[in-house]
Enzyme design. Structure first.
Site: not given
Length: 486
Positions: A260, A294, A388
């Protein structure tokens, strides 16, 4: 040791970090430690012991024994223990939440809520473990053919610092519900939350060796655990670069894995919605956990007809966010978790070349605070649009054509989460069909829930956590053909 930990927590407000190996709490066999820093003050809360190779070998041996014990424990007994652990998490949510806020920084309401969600996921996975059905396949007389599903064996799991309860418990709950044992390396930056979770399992009666908790130098621990013949499965949550390294290492030993990894979630706001309501929903999601999620919405594409109204409402709501120490009443956003995260966010903003409408700077106070930030006129080559941000930064970009903006939304190698706002049913289905992401939200920006799977594709990883799919990676499938007469 459980009593000693409770006494320490009562005296200082912060539990003493420790390793949990084979049912015992220990400082480990070495003398290396790391300080645990309160991100709201910069003060040292305590020191976490770092496991040696000998400690890891002890944990692996315990997991091997624990798996055999847990595998052979009747399912109803396993279920009772795990549900009791979930009850203890709920009963101790205030204690778990306070430790989490001290070491990670998020507001206390978020921390206690996270503890409650961890318990809910454990309850869900526990019941899924009872429903890990096989099947009987019709054959001829004198023969049976069936499919059996059972736990894969000892698991090595690795979790980051942004969700100190939810991250570790996703791995623990799935592994234990499937009948596996686990060696968990939780983050050294937020160890006390993991310690308090492990205490819930211990006090619920989990047999020794089924759950083992270690901390250590990440590369050393991952290399040692993944290479061990004891480990049958690898579960990781974290960054894309680290995930690629661990996936490659697991693959070199032919060990299956769940990865993940990170994301850079696009938001598409169509021309038929209320821009104020959409902006307010996005602000709530954007600044949860100071953007250190996330699945956090991180690229806001707004139709040009709604752009100005959306921006105005977004800025107004952003400036109303109360920033401060997460233990203080009324605080809505805490600090970033560490100094390096604040530096990374500041670099992305300062080098973006965008117009800063609000925020755009570190706050002049102790700790690692960064002001909630809204940007417009973001150059297309700004690193912020491809890297990110993992922080409280919202770049807002206008668009005119829906097909074109969907291409922009899907242009990155990530595929974790995406969000769309529209009042038209046909357009909602169009967004659902075309977003390249594993987690989609339409007309809201909600988080993960136990009853549905979470996970991404492309470079955001593979495998799912939660839902009926959440145990799949932790189970193996056996085909059994049985001749009744020789």
């Amino acid at each position: 040791m459980s009593t000693a930990l409770s006494e320490t927590a009562a005296a200082t407000g912060y539990p003493s970090p420790a390793l949990y190996i084979d049912g015992e709490w220990t400082a480990g066999s070495g003398d290396r430690t790391e300080p645990v820093i309160n991100p709201a003050t910069g003060e040292v809360l305590g020191h976490v012991p770092l496991a040696t190779a000998a400690d890891l070998d002890r944990a692996l041996a315990a997991a091997a024994r624990g798996w055999r014990v847990w595998r052979d424990t009747p399912v109803l007994r396993r279920t009772a223990i795990l549900h009791r652990a979930a009850d203890l998490m709920r009963e101790r949510a205030a204690e778990i939440g306070r430790a989490m806020t001290l070491e990670q920084g998020k507001p206390l309401t978020e921390s206690t809520g996270e503890a409650g969600r961890a318990a809910a996921l454990l309850d869900w996975d526990t019941e899924e473990g009872r429903r890990a059905y096989g099947r009987i396949i019709p054959t001829g007389p004198g023969e049976s053919l069936r499919v059996v599903r059972e736990g894969i064996g000892p698991v090595a799991a690795f979790t980051p610092w942004n969700f100190p309860a939810g991250g570790p418990n996703r791995k623990i709950a799935a592994a234990l519900a499937a009948g596996c044992s686990i060696v968990l390396k939780a983050s050294e930056e937020v160890p006390a939350t993991a310690v308090l979770l492990a205490r819930c399992y211990q006090d619920a009666g989990l047999p020794a060796g089924v759950l083992n908790l270690v901390f250590g130098v990440p590369a050393e621990v991952s290399e040692h655990l993944i290479a061990s013949p004891t480990i049958r499965f690898v579960a990781f949550t974290g960054s894309v670069p680290v995930g690629k390294l661990l996936a490659a290492r697991a693959g070199s030993f032919m060990k299956p894995a769940i990865m993940e990894l990170g994301g850079h979630a696009p938001v598409i706001v169509c021309d038929d919605v209320d821009p104020v309501a959409a902006a307010q929903a996005c602000v709530r999601a954007k600044f949860t956990n100071a953007g250190q999620v996330c699945t956090s919405p991180s690229r806001f594409f707004v139709h040009e007809s709604q752009h100005d109204a959306f921006v105005q409402a977004f800025v107004t709501a952003t400036e109303a966010v109360v920033v401060g120490n997460g233990l203080e009443p009324g605080v809505q956003m805490g600090p970033l978790a560490n100094a390096r995260r604040r530096e990374a966010v500041d670099r992305l903003v300062s080098e973006s070349g965008a117009q800063v409408l609000t925020g755009g700077h570190a706050l002049d106070r102790p700790g690692f605070f960064y002001a909630p930030t809204v940007l417009i006129d973001v150059p297309p080559d700004a690193a912020l649009l491809t890297e990110e941000p993992f922080g409280p930064v919202a770049p807002i970009l206008p668009y005119t054509d829906l097909d074109e903006v969907m291409d922009r939304a899907n242009s990155l190698p990530y595929g974790l989460a995406a969000y769309g706002f529209t009042h038209r049913a046909d357009r909602a289905e169009w967004l659902i069909d075309r977003f390249e992401a594993g987690i989609l939200s339409i007309n809201h920006a909600g988080g993960s829930v136990p009853i549905a799977p979470s996970g991404g594709f492309k470079e955001s990883g593979y495998g799912r956590e939660g839902g009926s799919e959440g145990l799949d990676g932790y189970l193996i499938t056996k085909r059994v053909s049985h001749k009744l007469v020789l």
